[in-house]
Design a protein around this motif. Sequence first.
Motif, PDB file in Angstrom:
ATOM      1  N   THR A 193     -45.902   8.219  27.718  1.00 51.28           N
ATOM      2  CA  THR A 193     -44.600   7.919  28.294  1.00 51.28           C
ATOM      3  C   THR A 193     -44.360   6.434  28.140  1.00 51.28           C
ATOM      4  O   THR A 193     -45.297   5.636  28.165  1.00 51.28           O
ATOM      5  CB  THR A 193     -44.540   8.283  29.793  1.00 51.28           C
ATOM      6  OG1 THR A 193     -45.550   7.554  30.480  1.00 51.28           O
ATOM      7  CG2 THR A 193     -44.709   9.765  30.000  1.00 51.28           C
ATOM      8  N   LEU A 194     -43.118   6.099  27.982  1.00 53.62           N
ATOM      9  CA  LEU A 194     -42.761   4.698  27.832  1.00 53.62           C
ATOM     10  C   LEU A 194     -41.833   4.285  28.963  1.00 53.62           C
ATOM     11  O   LEU A 194     -40.828   4.939  29.213  1.00 53.62           O
ATOM     12  CB  LEU A 194     -42.068   4.465  26.490  1.00 53.62           C
ATOM     13  CG  LEU A 194     -42.920   4.723  25.260  1.00 53.62           C
ATOM     14  CD1 LEU A 194     -42.098   4.534  23.998  1.00 53.62           C
ATOM     15  CD2 LEU A 194     -44.122   3.802  25.237  1.00 53.62           C
ATOM     16  N   LEU A 196     -47.415  -2.426  23.600  1.00 49.76           N
ATOM     17  CA  LEU A 196     -47.004  -1.060  23.293  1.00 49.76           C
ATOM     18  C   LEU A 196     -47.922  -0.565  22.193  1.00 49.76           C
ATOM     19  O   LEU A 196     -48.129  -1.249  21.186  1.00 49.76           O
ATOM     20  CB  LEU A 196     -45.547  -1.047  22.806  1.00 49.76           C
ATOM     21  CG  LEU A 196     -45.028   0.274  22.233  1.00 49.76           C
ATOM     22  CD1 LEU A 196     -45.000   1.357  23.311  1.00 49.76           C
ATOM     23  CD2 LEU A 196     -43.639   0.076  21.636  1.00 49.76           C
ATOM     24  N   HIS A 197     -48.500   0.602  22.398  1.00 51.84           N
ATOM     25  CA  HIS A 197     -49.433   1.175  21.431  1.00 51.84           C
ATOM     26  C   HIS A 197     -48.863   2.457  20.835  1.00 51.84           C
ATOM     27  O   HIS A 197     -48.247   3.261  21.538  1.00 51.84           O
ATOM     28  CB  HIS A 197     -50.761   1.542  22.113  1.00 51.84           C
ATOM     29  CG  HIS A 197     -51.539   0.367  22.580  1.00 51.84           C
ATOM     30  ND1 HIS A 197     -52.646  -0.091  21.922  1.00 51.84           N
ATOM     31  CD2 HIS A 197     -51.368  -0.451  23.644  1.00 51.84           C
ATOM     32  CE1 HIS A 197     -53.127  -1.133  22.563  1.00 51.84           C
ATOM     33  NE2 HIS A 197     -52.365  -1.374  23.610  1.00 51.84           N
ATOM     34  N   PHE A 217     -48.183   4.596  24.273  1.00 52.53           N
ATOM     35  CA  PHE A 217     -48.519   4.215  25.633  1.00 52.53           C
ATOM     36  C   PHE A 217     -48.477   2.702  25.790  1.00 52.53           C
ATOM     37  O   PHE A 217     -48.576   1.966  24.806  1.00 52.53           O
ATOM     38  CB  PHE A 217     -49.889   4.764  26.066  1.00 52.53           C
ATOM     39  CG  PHE A 217     -51.045   4.314  25.203  1.00 52.53           C
ATOM     40  CD1 PHE A 217     -51.815   3.215  25.561  1.00 52.53           C
ATOM     41  CD2 PHE A 217     -51.384   5.017  24.049  1.00 52.53           C
ATOM     42  CE1 PHE A 217     -52.888   2.814  24.774  1.00 52.53           C
ATOM     43  CE2 PHE A 217     -52.446   4.629  23.266  1.00 52.53           C
ATOM     44  CZ  PHE A 217     -53.207   3.524  23.619  1.00 52.53           C
ATOM     45  N   LEU A 218     -48.287   2.281  27.022  1.00 52.13           N
ATOM     46  CA  LEU A 218     -48.346   0.865  27.365  1.00 52.13           C
ATOM     47  C   LEU A 218     -49.727   0.577  27.924  1.00 52.13           C
ATOM     48  O   LEU A 218     -50.259   1.330  28.736  1.00 52.13           O
ATOM     49  CB  LEU A 218     -47.301   0.525  28.421  1.00 52.13           C
ATOM     50  CG  LEU A 218     -45.856   0.522  27.966  1.00 52.13           C
ATOM     51  CD1 LEU A 218     -44.920   0.361  29.163  1.00 52.13           C
ATOM     52  CD2 LEU A 218     -45.602  -0.566  26.947  1.00 52.13           C
ATOM     53  N   LYS A 219     -50.296  -0.524  27.478  1.00 52.43           N
ATOM     54  CA  LYS A 219     -51.586  -0.959  28.012  1.00 52.43           C
ATOM     55  C   LYS A 219     -51.524  -2.480  28.106  1.00 52.43           C
ATOM     56  O   LYS A 219     -51.364  -3.148  27.076  1.00 52.43           O
ATOM     57  CB  LYS A 219     -52.731  -0.505  27.104  1.00 52.43           C
ATOM     58  CG  LYS A 219     -54.101  -0.842  27.643  1.00 52.43           C
ATOM     59  CD  LYS A 219     -55.177  -0.270  26.756  1.00 52.43           C
ATOM     60  CE  LYS A 219     -56.554  -0.597  27.307  1.00 52.43           C
ATOM     61  NZ  LYS A 219     -57.595  -0.110  26.408  1.00 52.43           N
ATOM     62  N   THR A 250     -49.948  -1.824  17.367  1.00 55.47           N
ATOM     63  CA  THR A 250     -49.593  -2.434  18.645  1.00 55.47           C
ATOM     64  C   THR A 250     -48.498  -3.472  18.451  1.00 55.47           C
ATOM     65  O   THR A 250     -48.420  -4.120  17.405  1.00 55.47           O
ATOM     66  CB  THR A 250     -50.806  -3.111  19.317  1.00 55.47           C
ATOM     67  OG1 THR A 250     -51.352  -4.088  18.430  1.00 55.47           O
ATOM     68  CG2 THR A 250     -51.870  -2.111  19.696  1.00 55.47           C
ATOM     69  N   TRP A 251     -47.661  -3.581  19.474  1.00 53.83           N
ATOM     70  CA  TRP A 251     -46.631  -4.613  19.553  1.00 53.83           C
ATOM     71  C   TRP A 251     -46.763  -5.265  20.915  1.00 53.83           C
ATOM     72  O   TRP A 251     -46.895  -4.570  21.924  1.00 53.83           O
ATOM     73  CB  TRP A 251     -45.230  -4.031  19.434  1.00 53.83           C
ATOM     74  CG  TRP A 251     -44.903  -3.452  18.108  1.00 53.83           C
ATOM     75  CD1 TRP A 251     -44.340  -4.098  17.049  1.00 53.83           C
ATOM     76  CD2 TRP A 251     -45.111  -2.105  17.693  1.00 53.83           C
ATOM     77  NE1 TRP A 251     -44.186  -3.224  15.995  1.00 53.83           N
ATOM     78  CE2 TRP A 251     -44.660  -1.991  16.365  1.00 53.83           C
ATOM     79  CE3 TRP A 251     -45.650  -0.966  18.321  1.00 53.83           C
ATOM     80  CZ2 TRP A 251     -44.700  -0.808  15.649  1.00 53.83           C
ATOM     81  CZ3 TRP A 251     -45.713   0.219  17.608  1.00 53.83           C
ATOM     82  CH2 TRP A 251     -45.243   0.283  16.291  1.00 53.83           C
ATOM     83  N   SER A 252     -46.695  -6.578  20.958  1.00 57.15           N
ATOM     84  CA  SER A 252     -46.734  -7.280  22.237  1.00 57.15           C
ATOM     85  C   SER A 252     -45.377  -7.177  22.914  1.00 57.15           C
ATOM     86  O   SER A 252     -44.345  -6.978  22.268  1.00 57.15           O
ATOM     87  CB  SER A 252     -47.101  -8.756  22.025  1.00 57.15           C
ATOM     88  OG  SER A 252     -46.023  -9.429  21.385  1.00 57.15           O
TER      89      SER A 252
END
Length: 184
Positions: free
Chosen positions: A22-23, A79-80, A73-75, A173-175
């Motif tokens: 989920t985002l 964003l992954h 997912f966010l970690k 991944t994106w920051s």
Amino acid sequence: EDLQRLALDLNRPMPQLITSGTLDVPIPAMLFKNLSYGLQHLLRNSMDHGLEEPEERRKSGKEERGKIQIEFFLKGDQLHLEYRDDGRGLDLSRLRKRALELRPFAADSQETAEKAAQLIFMPGLTTKGTVTEISGRGIGMDALRQLIEESGGQWQLIVDPTAKRPPFHLKVTWSMETLLRLSA
């Protein structure tokens, strides 16, 4: 692209597509467009290169239809996207051979499995023997790498160095900083 249509075009069973995550953050329009285009390339490659024919899958103890997993997912502040399939895996020796045919000294037989796997992103490289409307032109994975990098993403192939043919597993991944910049 419609996965069902692609399966029909390739005369393959529709793979099981498992999406998860989920985002809680909006995806900028430019990144969404790049993701959509990039996922098309990944699905084409999985269907035409990775997932085996039903008979071959049965012989190796797998279900007839392949499995493709996509997870967002966010970690922390990133964003992954993780993408993997349960196909035949990356033929590292064939990738090295094709890279050397395209560019002498492009690959070394002693390099790590991860470096050899990264050759799939080499411009012009394809392991298909024939060109079709779906693949074999050597532009899909190179275009994907370019899309990821142009949108500020970082990519990594997750490779089991002990596997003769490591399964395809891509992590991007994106920051949050990049997402905010793309939104502006």
